[in-house]
Design a protein around this motif. Structure first.
Motif, PDB file in Angstrom:
ATOM      1  N   VAL A  34     -19.144   6.656  25.316  1.00 36.66           N
ATOM      2  CA  VAL A  34     -18.864   5.259  25.643  1.00 36.66           C
ATOM      3  C   VAL A  34     -18.922   4.442  24.357  1.00 36.66           C
ATOM      4  O   VAL A  34     -19.849   4.592  23.565  1.00 36.66           O
ATOM      5  CB  VAL A  34     -19.902   4.705  26.645  1.00 36.66           C
ATOM      6  N   PHE A  35     -17.913   3.589  24.130  1.00 32.24           N
ATOM      7  CA  PHE A  35     -17.909   2.724  22.957  1.00 32.24           C
ATOM      8  C   PHE A  35     -18.455   1.358  23.344  1.00 32.24           C
ATOM      9  O   PHE A  35     -18.065   0.774  24.356  1.00 32.24           O
ATOM     10  CB  PHE A  35     -16.493   2.565  22.394  1.00 32.24           C
ATOM     11  N   SER A  36     -19.377   0.834  22.541  1.00 31.32           N
ATOM     12  CA  SER A  36     -19.957  -0.479  22.792  1.00 31.32           C
ATOM     13  C   SER A  36     -19.276  -1.512  21.894  1.00 31.32           C
ATOM     14  O   SER A  36     -19.355  -1.418  20.668  1.00 31.32           O
ATOM     15  CB  SER A  36     -21.464  -0.466  22.503  1.00 31.32           C
ATOM     16  N   ASN A  37     -18.611  -2.473  22.492  1.00 32.52           N
ATOM     17  CA  ASN A  37     -17.990  -3.550  21.711  1.00 32.52           C
ATOM     18  C   ASN A  37     -19.051  -4.446  21.072  1.00 32.52           C
ATOM     19  O   ASN A  37     -18.803  -5.056  20.032  1.00 32.52           O
ATOM     20  CB  ASN A  37     -17.082  -4.393  22.594  1.00 32.52           C
ATOM     21  N   GLU A  38     -20.214  -4.513  21.685  1.00 34.56           N
ATOM     22  CA  GLU A  38     -21.292  -5.358  21.168  1.00 34.56           C
ATOM     23  C   GLU A  38     -21.883  -4.804  19.871  1.00 34.56           C
ATOM     24  O   GLU A  38     -22.058  -5.530  18.902  1.00 34.56           O
ATOM     25  CB  GLU A  38     -22.390  -5.480  22.224  1.00 34.56           C
ATOM     26  N   THR A  39     -22.171  -3.508  19.840  1.00 32.10           N
ATOM     27  CA  THR A  39     -22.796  -2.907  18.645  1.00 32.10           C
ATOM     28  C   THR A  39     -21.803  -2.164  17.760  1.00 32.10           C
ATOM     29  O   THR A  39     -22.147  -1.709  16.679  1.00 32.10           O
ATOM     30  CB  THR A  39     -23.908  -1.932  19.055  1.00 32.10           C
ATOM     31  N   LYS A  40     -20.556  -2.029  18.256  1.00 28.87           N
ATOM     32  CA  LYS A  40     -19.509  -1.306  17.517  1.00 28.87           C
ATOM     33  C   LYS A  40     -19.914   0.125  17.213  1.00 28.87           C
ATOM     34  O   LYS A  40     -19.669   0.663  16.134  1.00 28.87           O
ATOM     35  CB  LYS A  40     -19.140  -2.027  16.205  1.00 28.87           C
ATOM     36  N   THR A  41     -20.574   0.764  18.178  1.00 28.41           N
ATOM     37  CA  THR A  41     -20.999   2.159  18.011  1.00 28.41           C
ATOM     38  C   THR A  41     -20.596   2.965  19.240  1.00 28.41           C
ATOM     39  O   THR A  41     -20.346   2.422  20.315  1.00 28.41           O
ATOM     40  CB  THR A  41     -22.527   2.274  17.836  1.00 28.41           C
ATOM     41  N   TRP A  42     -20.528   4.275  19.051  1.00 32.37           N
ATOM     42  CA  TRP A  42     -20.285   5.192  20.153  1.00 32.37           C
ATOM     43  C   TRP A  42     -21.619   5.726  20.641  1.00 32.37           C
ATOM     44  O   TRP A  42     -22.508   6.023  19.852  1.00 32.37           O
ATOM     45  CB  TRP A  42     -19.417   6.359  19.696  1.00 32.37           C
ATOM     46  N   GLU A  43     -21.753   5.888  21.932  1.00 25.75           N
ATOM     47  CA  GLU A  43     -22.939   6.505  22.515  1.00 25.75           C
ATOM     48  C   GLU A  43     -22.482   7.725  23.300  1.00 25.75           C
ATOM     49  O   GLU A  43     -21.407   7.729  23.895  1.00 25.75           O
ATOM     50  CB  GLU A  43     -23.675   5.528  23.424  1.00 25.75           C
ATOM     51  N   TYR A  44     -23.304   8.756  23.274  1.00 23.94           N
ATOM     52  CA  TYR A  44     -22.958  10.003  23.949  1.00 23.94           C
ATOM     53  C   TYR A  44     -24.129  10.428  24.822  1.00 23.94           C
ATOM     54  O   TYR A  44     -25.271  10.446  24.365  1.00 23.94           O
ATOM     55  CB  TYR A  44     -22.651  11.095  22.915  1.00 23.94           C
ATOM     56  N   ALA A  45     -23.850  10.740  26.060  1.00 30.25           N
ATOM     57  CA  ALA A  45     -24.878  11.218  26.979  1.00 30.25           C
ATOM     58  C   ALA A  45     -24.501  12.621  27.431  1.00 30.25           C
ATOM     59  O   ALA A  45     -23.341  12.896  27.746  1.00 30.25           O
ATOM     60  CB  ALA A  45     -24.989  10.301  28.181  1.00 30.25           C
ATOM     61  N   LEU A  46     -25.477  13.519  27.441  1.00 28.94           N
ATOM     62  CA  LEU A  46     -25.257  14.891  27.876  1.00 28.94           C
ATOM     63  C   LEU A  46     -26.298  15.235  28.926  1.00 28.94           C
ATOM     64  O   LEU A  46     -27.500  15.095  28.682  1.00 28.94           O
ATOM     65  CB  LEU A  46     -25.364  15.850  26.691  1.00 28.94           C
ATOM     66  N   LEU A  47     -25.835  15.642  30.077  1.00 29.31           N
ATOM     67  CA  LEU A  47     -26.720  16.064  31.149  1.00 29.31           C
ATOM     68  C   LEU A  47     -26.541  17.560  31.346  1.00 29.31           C
ATOM     69  O   LEU A  47     -25.446  18.098  31.178  1.00 29.31           O
ATOM     70  CB  LEU A  47     -26.365  15.339  32.454  1.00 29.31           C
ATOM     71  N   SER A  48     -27.606  18.242  31.707  1.00 30.60           N
ATOM     72  CA  SER A  48     -27.496  19.675  31.960  1.00 30.60           C
ATOM     73  C   SER A  48     -28.345  20.061  33.155  1.00 30.60           C
ATOM     74  O   SER A  48     -29.340  19.423  33.468  1.00 30.60           O
ATOM     75  CB  SER A  48     -27.911  20.466  30.728  1.00 30.60           C
ATOM     76  N   GLN A  49     -27.919  21.106  33.824  1.00 29.58           N
ATOM     77  CA  GLN A  49     -28.643  21.671  34.947  1.00 29.58           C
ATOM     78  C   GLN A  49     -28.706  23.169  34.747  1.00 29.58           C
ATOM     79  O   GLN A  49     -27.975  23.735  33.939  1.00 29.58           O
ATOM     80  CB  GLN A  49     -27.934  21.386  36.263  1.00 29.58           C
ATOM     81  N   PHE A  50     -29.551  23.809  35.492  1.00 30.65           N
ATOM     82  CA  PHE A  50     -29.569  25.255  35.441  1.00 30.65           C
ATOM     83  C   PHE A  50     -29.499  25.810  36.847  1.00 30.65           C
ATOM     84  O   PHE A  50     -29.858  25.153  37.815  1.00 30.65           O
ATOM     85  CB  PHE A  50     -30.781  25.807  34.703  1.00 30.65           C
ATOM     86  N   SER A  51     -28.993  27.000  36.944  1.00 28.94           N
ATOM     87  CA  SER A  51     -28.950  27.686  38.239  1.00 28.94           C
ATOM     88  C   SER A  51     -29.593  29.036  38.060  1.00 28.94           C
ATOM     89  O   SER A  51     -29.358  29.739  37.067  1.00 28.94           O
ATOM     90  CB  SER A  51     -27.519  27.819  38.731  1.00 28.94           C
ATOM     91  N   ARG A  52     -30.412  29.380  38.986  1.00 29.17           N
ATOM     92  CA  ARG A  52     -31.085  30.681  38.917  1.00 29.17           C
ATOM     93  C   ARG A  52     -30.239  31.707  39.678  1.00 29.17           C
ATOM     94  O   ARG A  52     -29.798  31.458  40.789  1.00 29.17           O
ATOM     95  CB  ARG A  52     -32.478  30.607  39.512  1.00 29.17           C
ATOM     96  N   CYS A  53     -30.041  32.847  39.059  1.00 27.31           N
ATOM     97  CA  CYS A  53     -29.283  33.907  39.706  1.00 27.31           C
ATOM     98  C   CYS A  53     -30.195  34.618  40.711  1.00 27.31           C
ATOM     99  O   CYS A  53     -31.351  34.890  40.411  1.00 27.31           O
ATOM    100  CB  CYS A  53     -28.788  34.907  38.678  1.00 27.31           C
ATOM    101  N   PRO A  54     -29.678  34.927  41.899  1.00 24.55           N
ATOM    102  CA  PRO A  54     -30.491  35.673  42.853  1.00 24.55           C
ATOM    103  C   PRO A  54     -30.754  37.087  42.341  1.00 24.55           C
ATOM    104  O   PRO A  54     -29.896  37.672  41.689  1.00 24.55           O
ATOM    105  CB  PRO A  54     -29.646  35.689  44.120  1.00 24.55           C
ATOM    106  N   VAL A  55     -31.945  37.565  42.593  1.00 22.97           N
ATOM    107  CA  VAL A  55     -32.293  38.934  42.131  1.00 22.97           C
ATOM    108  C   VAL A  55     -32.393  39.884  43.280  1.00 22.97           C
ATOM    109  O   VAL A  55     -32.556  39.536  44.397  1.00 22.97           O
ATOM    110  CB  VAL A  55     -33.592  38.957  41.329  1.00 22.97           C
TER     111      VAL A  55
END
Length: 55
Positions: A34-55
Motif C-alpha cells: 500500500v502506498f501512503s500519499n501522506e508519508t510518500k512511502t510504501w508499506e508491505y504486510a505479510l500474513l502467514s498460516q500453517f497447516s498440519r498434515c494428517p499422520v
C-alpha cells in the motif's frame, strides 16, 4: 528475507520460537503493498498460516 533498496543487499533475520525451538514452517502466505500519499512511502504486510498434515 528482506531486501534493503538503499544499500542494495538482502537481510536475513533469524527466527526462533519458545525455548529457542524452530517455528513450524509456514505454508500459506498472503501479501499486500500500500502506498501512503501522506508519508510518500510504501508499506508491505505479510500474513502467514500453517497447516498440519494428517499422520
Amino acid at each position: 528475507m528482506l531486501y534493503d533498496i538503499d544499500n542494495k543487499k538482502w537481510i536475513n533475520q533469524t527466527t526462533t520460537f519458545y525455548n529457542n525451538e524452530l517455528p513450524v514452517p509456514r505454508t500459506r502466505f498472503c501479501g499486500q503493498t500500500v502506498f501512503s500519499n501522506e508519508t510518500k512511502t510504501w508499506e508491505y504486510a505479510l500474513l502467514s498460516q500453517f497447516s498440519r498434515c494428517p499422520v
